[in-house]
Design an enzyme around this catalytic site. Structure first.
Site, PDB file in Angstrom:
ATOM      1  N   ASP A  67      24.152 -17.978 -31.066  1.00 57.80           N
ATOM      2  CA  ASP A  67      25.272 -18.536 -31.831  1.00 57.80           C
ATOM      3  C   ASP A  67      25.305 -18.030 -33.269  1.00 57.80           C
ATOM      4  O   ASP A  67      24.374 -17.366 -33.737  1.00 57.80           O
ATOM      5  CB  ASP A  67      25.219 -20.073 -31.807  1.00 57.80           C
ATOM      6  CG  ASP A  67      23.824 -20.627 -32.105  1.00 57.80           C
ATOM      7  OD1 ASP A  67      22.959 -19.862 -32.552  1.00 57.80           O
ATOM      8  OD2 ASP A  67      23.615 -21.832 -31.890  1.00 57.80           O
ATOM      9  N   ASP A 136      21.475 -34.244 -30.824  1.00 57.45           N
ATOM     10  CA  ASP A 136      22.506 -34.785 -29.930  1.00 57.45           C
ATOM     11  C   ASP A 136      22.481 -34.088 -28.567  1.00 57.45           C
ATOM     12  O   ASP A 136      23.394 -34.254 -27.759  1.00 57.45           O
ATOM     13  CB  ASP A 136      23.901 -34.670 -30.578  1.00 57.45           C
ATOM     14  CG  ASP A 136      24.296 -33.222 -30.857  1.00 57.45           C
ATOM     15  OD1 ASP A 136      23.486 -32.301 -30.551  1.00 57.45           O
ATOM     16  OD2 ASP A 136      25.409 -32.998 -31.373  1.00 57.45           O
ATOM     17  N   HIS A 138      22.490 -30.755 -28.111  1.00 63.51           N
ATOM     18  CA  HIS A 138      23.160 -29.451 -28.030  1.00 63.51           C
ATOM     19  C   HIS A 138      22.162 -28.320 -27.814  1.00 63.51           C
ATOM     20  O   HIS A 138      21.016 -28.383 -28.263  1.00 63.51           O
ATOM     21  CB  HIS A 138      24.083 -29.194 -29.229  1.00 63.51           C
ATOM     22  CG  HIS A 138      23.429 -28.926 -30.544  1.00 63.51           C
ATOM     23  ND1 HIS A 138      23.503 -29.790 -31.607  1.00 63.51           N
ATOM     24  CD2 HIS A 138      22.707 -27.867 -30.992  1.00 63.51           C
ATOM     25  CE1 HIS A 138      22.849 -29.272 -32.630  1.00 63.51           C
ATOM     26  NE2 HIS A 138      22.348 -28.111 -32.289  1.00 63.51           N
ATOM     27  N   GLU A 143      28.112 -28.452 -28.039  1.00 64.96           N
ATOM     28  CA  GLU A 143      28.049 -29.842 -28.473  1.00 64.96           C
ATOM     29  C   GLU A 143      28.445 -30.801 -27.338  1.00 64.96           C
ATOM     30  O   GLU A 143      29.101 -30.383 -26.385  1.00 64.96           O
ATOM     31  CB  GLU A 143      29.004 -30.051 -29.655  1.00 64.96           C
ATOM     32  CG  GLU A 143      28.587 -29.320 -30.930  1.00 64.96           C
ATOM     33  CD  GLU A 143      27.491 -30.045 -31.714  1.00 64.96           C
ATOM     34  OE1 GLU A 143      26.695 -30.799 -31.106  1.00 64.96           O
ATOM     35  OE2 GLU A 143      27.427 -29.852 -32.936  1.00 64.96           O
TER      36      GLU A 143
END
Ligand code: GLP
Length: 236
Positions: A67, A136, A138, A143
């Site tokens: 990413d 979270d 990810h 996400e």
């Protein structure tokens, strides 16, 4: 899934580097899927050391990163391209032309995403994908959402991710709000997946991701379906 619990971050880093080293020794032309964040820093230091000692040769390796932030150039010291150049690529003998990180400053981000998937396909897919995990759940910057996204895509970062990543920036206002991330297809098609996490604060999300239901609300949970997944966790 193999869940390996170790005592220290140093041990996690040595074991992770050893698995990557074994991959590169067994297949010198490996396609390595690489990750950023604080978790892989020790691994990269160990790989650089193995290279310096003459134990590893990266000259035939190709890397594809997960990413990149939208809007940061490779010269920006918070970009993931800069992170990779500084923490790994400049310290080993990988050919810079064979290191790929999505371009977060592409004029046409949609085209950039399509080309990134085409590149991974043309390389024959990823041999070993290294992953961290966000608080979270990810992976890369996939996400929590209502569905898993297959392709490389542009994402709006969760407020919790922006907050978590603010520690790397001068202030939270400087954290980009968008990113480009590899999608689940390239990750799930990797021949081996190696996810690393350390610290008490990752314990709860690891339990959800690997012992809870498979749901796009916890993106890493999809990895339960991967045939060759190793998770290495250190509480410290
Ligand atoms: C970022 C990266 C992820 C990484 C996560 C966890 O959001 N995009 O790929 O896994 O941070 O980072 P850390 O290892 O610092 O906890």
């Amino acid at each position: 899934m193999r869940m390996i619990q170790v005592k220290t971050y140093e041990e996690l880093s040595r074991k992770t580097a050893a698995i990557i080293a074994a991959q590169v020794i067994a297949k010198p032309e490996s396609i390595l899927g690489l990750a950023t964040g604080s978790s892989p820093l020790g691994t990269y230091a160990n790989l650089a050391e193995a290279y310096r000692n003459g134990d590893l040769d990266f000259s035939s390796v190709t890397s594809v990163n997960l990413d990149e932030y939208v809007g940061l150039t490779g010269e920006n010291d918070q970009s993931y391209r800069y992170f990779m150049n500084t923490n790994l690529f400049s310290k080993i003998n990988i050919d810079p032309k064979k290191t790929f990180v999505p371009n977060g400053c592409a004029d046409d981000v949609t085209k950039e995403c399509e080309e990134y998937d085409a590149l991974i396909q043309s390389l024959g897919g990823i041999d070993l994908q290294l992953l961290g995990i966000g608080l979270d759940g990810h992976i890369g910057f996939n996400e929590p959402d209502d569905c898993f996204t297959k392709e490389t895509h542009r994402v709006t970062l969760d407020p919790s991710t922006i907050e978590a990543n603010a520690r790397f920036f001068a202030s939270i206002d400087e954290v980009p709000t968008e990113a480009v991330t590899m999608g689940m297809q390239a990750i799930m098609q990797a021949k081996k997946v190696l996810l690393i996490a350390n610290g008490q604060n990752k314990k709860e999300i690891l339990e959800k991701a690997f012992y809870g239901p498979i749901t796009p609300q916890v993106p890493a949970s999809i990895l339960q379906l991967h045939p060759d997944l190793t998770v290495i966790y250190s509480e410290n």
